[in-house]
Design a protein around this motif. Structure first.
Motif, PDB file in Angstrom:
ATOM      1  N   LYS A  82       0.869  -1.187   0.000  1.00  0.00           N
ATOM      2  CA  LYS A  82       0.000   0.000   0.000  1.00  0.00           C
ATOM      3  C   LYS A  82       0.902   1.232   0.000  1.00  0.00           C
ATOM      4  O   LYS A  82       1.023   1.942   1.000  1.00  0.00           O
ATOM      5  CB  LYS A  82      -0.904  -0.059   1.245  1.00  0.00           C
ATOM      6  CG  LYS A  82      -2.178   0.738   1.110  1.00  0.00           C
ATOM      7  CD  LYS A  82      -3.064   0.578   2.327  1.00  0.00           C
ATOM      8  CE  LYS A  82      -3.478   1.914   2.866  1.00  0.00           C
ATOM      9  NZ  LYS A  82      -4.467   1.835   3.934  1.00  0.00           N
ATOM     10  N   THR A  83       1.568   1.445  -1.136  1.00  0.00           N
ATOM     11  CA  THR A  83       2.620   2.465  -1.208  1.00  0.00           C
ATOM     12  C   THR A  83       2.493   3.288  -2.485  1.00  0.00           C
ATOM     13  O   THR A  83       1.810   2.897  -3.436  1.00  0.00           O
ATOM     14  CB  THR A  83       4.015   1.798  -1.248  1.00  0.00           C
ATOM     15  OG1 THR A  83       4.065   0.964  -2.412  1.00  0.00           O
ATOM     16  CG2 THR A  83       4.285   0.979  -0.002  1.00  0.00           C
ATOM     17  N   PHE A  84       3.236   4.402  -2.484  1.00  0.00           N
ATOM     18  CA  PHE A  84       3.350   5.218  -3.692  1.00  0.00           C
ATOM     19  C   PHE A  84       3.911   4.405  -4.851  1.00  0.00           C
ATOM     20  O   PHE A  84       3.536   4.603  -6.002  1.00  0.00           O
ATOM     21  CB  PHE A  84       4.305   6.386  -3.443  1.00  0.00           C
ATOM     22  CG  PHE A  84       3.586   7.646  -3.102  1.00  0.00           C
ATOM     23  CD1 PHE A  84       2.502   8.084  -3.839  1.00  0.00           C
ATOM     24  CD2 PHE A  84       4.019   8.422  -2.041  1.00  0.00           C
ATOM     25  CE1 PHE A  84       1.854   9.255  -3.524  1.00  0.00           C
ATOM     26  CE2 PHE A  84       3.372   9.592  -1.710  1.00  0.00           C
ATOM     27  CZ  PHE A  84       2.287  10.010  -2.450  1.00  0.00           C
ATOM     28  N   VAL A  95     -11.493   1.827 -13.755  1.00  0.00           N
ATOM     29  CA  VAL A  95     -10.570   0.983 -12.990  1.00  0.00           C
ATOM     30  C   VAL A  95     -11.422   0.185 -12.004  1.00  0.00           C
ATOM     31  O   VAL A  95     -12.400   0.713 -11.452  1.00  0.00           O
ATOM     32  CB  VAL A  95      -9.541   1.861 -12.235  1.00  0.00           C
ATOM     33  CG1 VAL A  95      -8.738   1.034 -11.242  1.00  0.00           C
ATOM     34  CG2 VAL A  95      -8.614   2.565 -13.218  1.00  0.00           C
ATOM     35  N   VAL A  96     -11.060  -1.077 -11.812  1.00  0.00           N
ATOM     36  CA  VAL A  96     -11.796  -1.931 -10.873  1.00  0.00           C
ATOM     37  C   VAL A  96     -10.798  -2.494  -9.868  1.00  0.00           C
ATOM     38  O   VAL A  96      -9.739  -2.999 -10.261  1.00  0.00           O
ATOM     39  CB  VAL A  96     -12.495  -3.099 -11.621  1.00  0.00           C
ATOM     40  CG1 VAL A  96     -13.230  -4.012 -10.635  1.00  0.00           C
ATOM     41  CG2 VAL A  96     -13.447  -2.569 -12.690  1.00  0.00           C
ATOM     42  N   SER A  97     -11.121  -2.402  -8.590  1.00  0.00           N
ATOM     43  CA  SER A  97     -10.274  -3.037  -7.571  1.00  0.00           C
ATOM     44  C   SER A  97     -10.973  -4.284  -7.066  1.00  0.00           C
ATOM     45  O   SER A  97     -12.204  -4.303  -6.936  1.00  0.00           O
ATOM     46  CB  SER A  97     -10.035  -2.083  -6.399  1.00  0.00           C
ATOM     47  OG  SER A  97     -11.199  -2.025  -5.590  1.00  0.00           O
ATOM     48  N   CYS A  98     -10.202  -5.335  -6.799  1.00  0.00           N
ATOM     49  CA  CYS A  98     -10.780  -6.565  -6.258  1.00  0.00           C
ATOM     50  C   CYS A  98      -9.804  -7.088  -5.211  1.00  0.00           C
ATOM     51  O   CYS A  98      -8.731  -7.585  -5.548  1.00  0.00           O
ATOM     52  CB  CYS A  98     -10.975  -7.573  -7.386  1.00  0.00           C
ATOM     53  SG  CYS A  98     -11.614  -9.169  -6.843  1.00  0.00           S
ATOM     54  N   GLY A  99     -10.162  -6.925  -3.932  1.00  0.00           N
ATOM     55  CA  GLY A  99      -9.255  -7.369  -2.876  1.00  0.00           C
ATOM     56  C   GLY A  99      -9.683  -6.832  -1.529  1.00  0.00           C
ATOM     57  O   GLY A  99     -10.781  -6.280  -1.372  1.00  0.00           O
ATOM     58  N   GLY A 100      -8.784  -6.969  -0.561  1.00  0.00           N
ATOM     59  CA  GLY A 100      -9.042  -6.453   0.780  1.00  0.00           C
ATOM     60  C   GLY A 100      -8.940  -4.934   0.817  1.00  0.00           C
ATOM     61  O   GLY A 100      -8.720  -4.286  -0.217  1.00  0.00           O
ATOM     62  N   GLY A 101      -9.066  -4.376   2.000  1.00  0.00           N
ATOM     63  CA  GLY A 101      -9.055  -2.917   2.157  1.00  0.00           C
ATOM     64  C   GLY A 101      -7.750  -2.280   1.723  1.00  0.00           C
ATOM     65  O   GLY A 101      -7.735  -1.124   1.281  1.00  0.00           O
ATOM     66  N   THR A 102      -6.650  -3.022   1.818  1.00  0.00           N
ATOM     67  CA  THR A 102      -5.378  -2.450   1.362  1.00  0.00           C
ATOM     68  C   THR A 102      -5.419  -2.248  -0.146  1.00  0.00           C
ATOM     69  O   THR A 102      -4.953  -1.234  -0.660  1.00  0.00           O
ATOM     70  CB  THR A 102      -4.200  -3.359   1.753  1.00  0.00           C
ATOM     71  OG1 THR A 102      -4.460  -4.685   1.284  1.00  0.00           O
ATOM     72  CG2 THR A 102      -4.002  -3.382   3.255  1.00  0.00           C
ATOM     73  N   THR A 103      -6.001  -3.223  -0.847  1.00  0.00           N
ATOM     74  CA  THR A 103      -6.076  -3.124  -2.317  1.00  0.00           C
ATOM     75  C   THR A 103      -7.080  -2.050  -2.739  1.00  0.00           C
ATOM     76  O   THR A 103      -6.783  -1.229  -3.619  1.00  0.00           O
ATOM     77  CB  THR A 103      -6.425  -4.509  -2.912  1.00  0.00           C
ATOM     78  OG1 THR A 103      -5.338  -5.391  -2.622  1.00  0.00           O
ATOM     79  CG2 THR A 103      -6.625  -4.437  -4.409  1.00  0.00           C
ATOM     80  N   THR A 104      -8.257  -2.012  -2.109  1.00  0.00           N
ATOM     81  CA  THR A 104      -9.232  -0.982  -2.513  1.00  0.00           C
ATOM     82  C   THR A 104      -8.670   0.415  -2.218  1.00  0.00           C
ATOM     83  O   THR A 104      -8.894   1.346  -2.989  1.00  0.00           O
ATOM     84  CB  THR A 104     -10.612  -1.182  -1.841  1.00  0.00           C
ATOM     85  OG1 THR A 104     -10.469  -1.199  -0.421  1.00  0.00           O
ATOM     86  CG2 THR A 104     -11.264  -2.474  -2.269  1.00  0.00           C
ATOM     87  N   ASP A 105      -7.890   0.553  -1.134  1.00  0.00           N
ATOM     88  CA  ASP A 105      -7.302   1.864  -0.807  1.00  0.00           C
ATOM     89  C   ASP A 105      -6.267   2.301  -1.845  1.00  0.00           C
ATOM     90  O   ASP A 105      -6.287   3.439  -2.325  1.00  0.00           O
ATOM     91  CB  ASP A 105      -6.610   1.819   0.563  1.00  0.00           C
ATOM     92  CG  ASP A 105      -7.515   2.284   1.699  1.00  0.00           C
ATOM     93  OD1 ASP A 105      -8.738   2.394   1.489  1.00  0.00           O
ATOM     94  OD2 ASP A 105      -6.991   2.544   2.797  1.00  0.00           O
ATOM     95  N   VAL A 106      -5.345   1.402  -2.195  1.00  0.00           N
ATOM     96  CA  VAL A 106      -4.251   1.805  -3.091  1.00  0.00           C
ATOM     97  C   VAL A 106      -4.760   1.967  -4.530  1.00  0.00           C
ATOM     98  O   VAL A 106      -4.357   2.897  -5.243  1.00  0.00           O
ATOM     99  CB  VAL A 106      -3.045   0.829  -2.981  1.00  0.00           C
ATOM    100  CG1 VAL A 106      -3.322  -0.512  -3.592  1.00  0.00           C
ATOM    101  CG2 VAL A 106      -1.789   1.425  -3.614  1.00  0.00           C
TER     102      VAL A 106
END
Ligand SMILES: NC(=O)c1ccc[n+]([C@@H]2O[C@H](COP(=O)([O-])OP(=O)(O)OC[C@H]3O[C@@H](n4cnc5c(N)ncnc54)[C@H](O)[C@@H]3O)[C@@H](O)[C@H]2O)c1
Ligand SMILES: [Zn+2]
Length: 359
Positions: A67-69, A90-101
């Protein structure tokens, strides 16, 4: 299936909750008018639904370490090479770390491209993917850089939770348990879909009233002031939701000590947290004074009105509200009176609540 609308000034979207809702993705992409999609997924390919348009699938890893730059930069580079435009998605699929980044990459790419979240952990479904906050970590700390970027839809497919490890399920329950004290009905014993829907409904209502975290949104921090300190003090051996659960029990006792709620309501905090199988005692390895120091350095816990005081979201005669002048002596006394147990016992005894298996 539940559909919860989120209506903000100039932007509205729905959060769909239930088994199989991920298959709504193609219809949402079509309605957005996107011609291309990039799906960033931390789950295996068979869990990624069809988008109905030309798609680039980028594998990702859940976890704070990515979860980084650097991840945001790598994602944006891949978007460019694929030819993604501002009218795509863009679509995110994952835990909160993935949806955040992924949310932050979408917020920054071409100054903002639509994003749809497919949260796959309970914590991400009930909390992280809803409300438009995105962030990455810096070496100096968690979530230090971010942006508000509301998704175009959130699909909380409860089928994802069938592969979630029990402790991660419990992690999400920590957020659900605190909803009891910030305006949700009693969710104990309800089917998981209804519990998620109630948590999302509550968050949607709060975010609608205070999108940019200037007032009411503080109540979502219920149980979090001590929770954050416990996470840090245990070097993240306690999961966020577990720490928030202990913080919720503490918030009840603190509100009681301040005369804001009666003994029965204080006891209700313990009952509710315990009923979800969450830990309720402070890890014996953590010193109260060290926890107070950590709370004093939490930007949201800094009492503004009296020197040396601390701020907490606390229950009271008018419901939960931010109390920003809690004297440190009272915090120390209540913390000192909390039950204590070895960390290993706290997380080992954490069981998955009965009657609430993912559907
Ligand atoms: N933006 C917000 O408003 C907000 C709110 C709350 C939390 N957050 C952020 O969310 C993050 C925490 O989210 P999290 O608890 O989902 O962490 P996470 O993304 O690290 O996922 C937790 C674990 O569950 C696993 N996992 C996820 N889905 C799975 C599935 N379907 N099957 C099997 N394993 C699965 C992951 O691989 C990981 O090991 C933190 O970084 C926090 O800052 C953001
Ligand atoms: Zn939380």
């Amino acid at each position: 299936m539940a559909s919860i609308p989120l209506r903000l000034a100039g932007h509205a979207y729905d959060v769909l909750i239930g088994p199989g809702v991920r298959t709504s993705l193609a219809g949402i992409v079509r309605r957005l008018g996107a011609e291309r999609a990039v799906v960033v997924s931390a789950r295996p390919q068979e869990w990624v639904p069809d988008t109905g348009v030309e798609t680039l699938l980028l594998p990702a890893r859940d976890g704070e370490q990515d979860k980084t730059f650097a991840t945001v930069e790598a994602l944006c580079g891949a978007f460019v090479r694929f030819g993604l435009t501002r009218s795509d998605v863009v679509v995110s699929c994952g835990g909160g770390t993935t949806t955040d980044v992924v949310g932050l990459a979408a917020a920054l790419y071409h100054r903002g491209v639509p994003v749809v979240h497919l949260p796959t952990s309970l914590l991400a479904q009930v909390d992280a993917s809803v409300g438009g906050k995105t962030a990455v970590n810096l070496p100096q700390g968690k979530n230090l850089v971010g942006a508000y970027w509301q998704p175009s839809a959130v699909l909380c497919d409860t089928d994802y939770l069938s592969t979630l490890p029990p402790r991660e399920l419990l992690n999400g329950y920590g957020e659900i348990a605190r909803c009891h004290f910030i305006g949700a009905p009693d969710l104990r014993g309800l089917p998981l879909v209804d519990q998620i829907a109630a948590g999302v409904r509550l968050k949607a209502r709060v975010v609608e009233a205070d999108e940019r975290d200037t007032g009411l949104r503080h109540v979502l921090n219920y149980g979090h002031t001590l929770g954050h300190a416990l996470e840090k003090a245990t070097d993240y051996a306690l999961r966020h939701g577990e720490a928030v659960a202990i913080g919720t029990v503490f918030a009840g006792r603190l509100a009681g000590a301040l005369g804001r709620i009666d003994a029965a309501r204080v006891a209700e905090h313990l009952d509710v947290v315990r009923s979800y199988g969450l830990p309720t005692a402070v890890p014996a390895e953590t010193a109260p004074q060290a926890l107070i120091e950590l709370m004093r350095h939490d930007k949201k816990a800094f009492g503004k009105r009296a020197p040396g005081s601390l701020a907490f979201a606390l229950d009271g005669p008018h419901g939960a509200e931010l109390v920003d002048d809690v004297p440190q002596e009272v915090v120390a006394r209540v913390l000192g009176g909390m039950p204590r147990a070895p960390l290993a016992d706290l997380v080992d005894t954490a069981a998955v609540p009965v009657g609430a298996a993912p559907s």
